[in-house]
Design a protein around this motif. Sequence first.
Motif, short mmCIF file in Angstrom:
data_model
loop_
_atom_site.label_atom_id
_atom_site.label_comp_id
_atom_site.label_asym_id
_atom_site.label_seq_id
_atom_site.Cartn_x
_atom_site.Cartn_y
_atom_site.Cartn_z
N ILE A 78 0.89 -1.42 0.11
CA ILE A 78 -0.07 0.05 0.03
C ILE A 78 0.95 1.28 0.06
O ILE A 78 0.41 2.52 0.09
CB ILE A 78 -1.04 0.23 1.60
CG1 ILE A 78 0.06 -0.12 2.48
CG2 ILE A 78 -1.94 -0.90 0.78
CD1 ILE A 78 -1.25 0.04 3.76
N GLN A 79 2.18 1.01 -0.13
CA GLN A 79 2.83 2.22 -0.33
C GLN A 79 2.60 3.37 -1.58
O GLN A 79 2.73 4.48 -1.31
CB GLN A 79 4.32 1.92 -0.40
CG GLN A 79 5.17 1.52 0.92
CD GLN A 79 6.42 1.10 0.68
OE1 GLN A 79 6.97 1.05 -0.51
NE2 GLN A 79 7.29 0.73 1.61
N GLN B 293 1.66 7.20 -0.91
CA GLN B 293 2.15 8.37 -1.49
C GLN B 293 1.19 9.09 -2.39
O GLN B 293 1.39 10.38 -2.42
CB GLN B 293 3.17 7.91 -2.55
CG GLN B 293 4.64 7.57 -1.92
CD GLN B 293 5.53 7.15 -3.01
OE1 GLN B 293 5.38 6.29 -3.75
NE2 GLN B 293 6.89 7.71 -2.77
N GLY B 294 0.20 8.28 -2.97
CA GLY B 294 -0.77 9.11 -3.63
C GLY B 294 -1.51 10.06 -2.87
O GLY B 294 -1.80 11.09 -3.10
N LEU B 295 -1.90 9.54 -1.70
CA LEU B 295 -2.70 10.40 -0.63
C LEU B 295 -1.69 11.52 -0.11
O LEU B 295 -2.39 12.54 0.05
CB LEU B 295 -3.12 9.42 0.35
CG LEU B 295 -4.43 8.54 0.05
CD1 LEU B 295 -4.53 7.24 1.33
CD2 LEU B 295 -5.64 9.03 -0.15
N THR C 24 -0.97 17.49 -0.12
CA THR C 24 -0.24 18.49 -0.31
C THR C 24 -0.82 19.43 -1.31
O THR C 24 -0.92 20.70 -1.25
CB THR C 24 1.23 18.09 -0.94
OG1 THR C 24 1.75 17.43 0.18
CG2 THR C 24 2.00 19.22 -1.07
N SER C 25 -1.68 18.83 -2.45
CA SER C 25 -2.02 19.43 -3.40
C SER C 25 -3.36 20.33 -2.85
O SER C 25 -3.64 21.44 -3.28
CB SER C 25 -2.51 18.61 -4.58
OG SER C 25 -3.30 19.35 -5.54
N ASP C 26 -4.29 19.62 -2.13
CA ASP C 26 -5.27 20.45 -1.35
C ASP C 26 -4.98 21.45 -0.75
O ASP C 26 -5.43 22.53 -0.78
CB ASP C 26 -5.88 19.37 -0.74
CG ASP C 26 -6.72 18.30 -1.66
OD1 ASP C 26 -6.85 18.30 -2.85
OD2 ASP C 26 -7.13 17.13 -0.96
#
Length: 141
Positions: free
Chosen positions: A51-52, A56-58, A63-65
């Motif tokens: 689930i790495q 990372q995607g989350l 950060t984007s949000d």
Amino acid sequence: MTMINTVDETSLTASPTERRNSLEKHLLNRPDPQDLKERHILLDTNVAPSIQAASQGLARQRTSDSLKKHLEHRPDREELVERNILPHTNAAPALQAPARELEKHMLADHLDQKIQNRPQPEVLISQGILSEEEDPRNPPI
């Protein structure tokens, strides 16, 4: 541990013992996991490898949000000009410093001209603007 960059020059036709010894030698010189984490080759995480990528995607999405939220609340140009953070000029950034210098010199020249053309103390006394006690030519007692 510092990784030694060596090339395995063991022949493909070498005996299995020679190849195993070569492999063991290289395994002894491989970098430890902490060194790989410091060089950003391995992820420094306690998350299971399966689930790495999702983790990372989350993190990227979070950060984007956060950036979007801060950009939405960013003050507009007029407010920054009003708070003296941005200059009042619309000149190109390369021209702003020379424009400020020119403005400063023009103000200094204007003040020098005003000082040179100011009335003499006797004129101000005769007009009743200054009293005899306020005459700057008389030293204070």
